[in-house]
Design a protein around this motif. Sequence first.
Motif, PDB file in Angstrom:
ATOM      1  N   LYS A  79      17.261  -0.205  -6.783  1.00 22.62           N
ATOM      2  CA  LYS A  79      17.634  -1.301  -5.820  1.00 22.62           C
ATOM      3  C   LYS A  79      16.680  -2.410  -5.618  1.00 22.62           C
ATOM      4  O   LYS A  79      16.996  -3.603  -5.382  1.00 22.62           O
ATOM      5  N   LEU A 112      25.438  -0.150  -8.530  1.00 23.32           N
ATOM      6  CA  LEU A 112      24.804  -0.866  -7.422  1.00 23.32           C
ATOM      7  C   LEU A 112      25.166  -2.334  -7.606  1.00 23.32           C
ATOM      8  O   LEU A 112      25.336  -2.818  -8.705  1.00 23.32           O
ATOM      9  N   GLU A 161      27.259   0.511  -3.102  1.00 24.09           N
ATOM     10  CA  GLU A 161      26.680   1.645  -3.755  1.00 24.09           C
ATOM     11  C   GLU A 161      27.655   2.787  -3.870  1.00 24.09           C
ATOM     12  O   GLU A 161      27.823   3.251  -2.780  1.00 24.09           O
TER      13      GLU A 161
END
Length: 478
Positions: free
Chosen positions: A19, A177, A182
């Motif tokens: 992330k 992602l 997600e």
Amino acid sequence: MKQSVQESEFIRQKKPALKKLLARLSGQYPYVSILAEDSRAKLYEVSRKNTTVSEDGILSNRGCVVRVSDGKHYTEYSFNQISEENLDEVCDGVAEAAALSEGVLPDGFEESEYALLSEEPLVFDGSTEYETDPEALGDDVILEQLRAVRDKGLAVSGKLLNCGVRCNYQKYSKLFLSKERELTQNVLWMTGSMVLAAARGDEIKDYFRGYSNLGGAEVLRQMAGEVEECANITLELLDSQPMIPGEYDCVCTPEVTGMIVHEAFGHGVEMDMFVKKRAQAEQFVGEYVASELVTMHDGAAAGRETATWFFDDEGTRAGDTVVIEKGILKQGLCDLQAAQALRTKPTGNGRRESYKRKAYTRMTNTFFEGGNSTKEEMIASISYGFLLENASSGMEDPKNWGIQCMVNVAREIRDGRLTGRVFSPIVLTGYVPDLLKSITMMSGEVTMDGGGFCGKGYKEWVKVSAGGPYIKARIRLG
């Protein structure tokens, strides 16, 4: 009692770093996506003389691939080491890959430009289910069960030279992602197969049967229950005769139907082939290409077999695409790049052999819908022809719409009844629209088989499933 496949520890641990990588790259590129995968796969084989256990080299992978766009072009960079400490290294690798793609086309070629991908916001977490986890069962127990199947098969007759039994499974987790998405999925499938060989004098015949499920080691029970039947069919083939070439009325079992579906309208409707002008199907969209009885589907969400999952390797949700509707070719299958080039919507068929390989348009669960007839009615309707069983392999020519498939068993039908005579081996050939337009009856039951793999050309192997009902058609055999 069924249980859900759990997310891999690798994916869980690496998600925070991935992330942060997404956030870093999103400050440099208008589009960024990351696919992370962790796949474990094993292969077990038992025969009269050998026993082996090995990791499946194609299916076992752990790593990530980044896709970025500068607004006109897309670049990918794959890697298998990720932590918060090496984010600079990964970002530098992405930048170097993007720079390498500039100015590489030789004179006379034009660059293709692709618009930025537009994604609807989506958060998803899904898992398939299983009854018996092969990892928890363990190597020794799996081998013991395979040996029991082997021994049961060999005990049928001294004419049996071998009864090779194998199984393999893949358990994988994937994380996708992007700025808007997600997605996490966890999947387990398992397959098995038996190959038996029998001899009479110098003549040797063999027989193959495959098994598969979207699940776990419960597939081994089915193999144990059918090995004696397989052994008896192998012995029956010792009395088989060579096929006399010609066109015949045929009834195809669901596995033979599945092979026809996969080969006839498999690669031929993968729309990256449309972009390259390598598939004749592009010219027939909206036209009759099959009998009005034929409706064909493809999609990871269209069935429950080894090619079932929740989203593809480009973050597109799994779909159910109607390729042929009542004989009319409606549309093909496409990944994101093909969809952009052809200005259409992706169908959720963007698949990679692994994180190290490019995404291509690939089939998933491909099958014909059922009809209203029965197998018995089909056989009764044939004056002279064959019941085709035990599909083994096939190939197609998308450019010219030719098909060639191998079938191991053809049971003679005369005056609406099986005579008991068996012919083997058989080559099934023809021009795809002619074969599909000749379909006059289809059974109500639809069966899927997911034991096989499919390559793009000679490489890029992915799991596929195919099937359908019993069908009656006019087919060229040799």
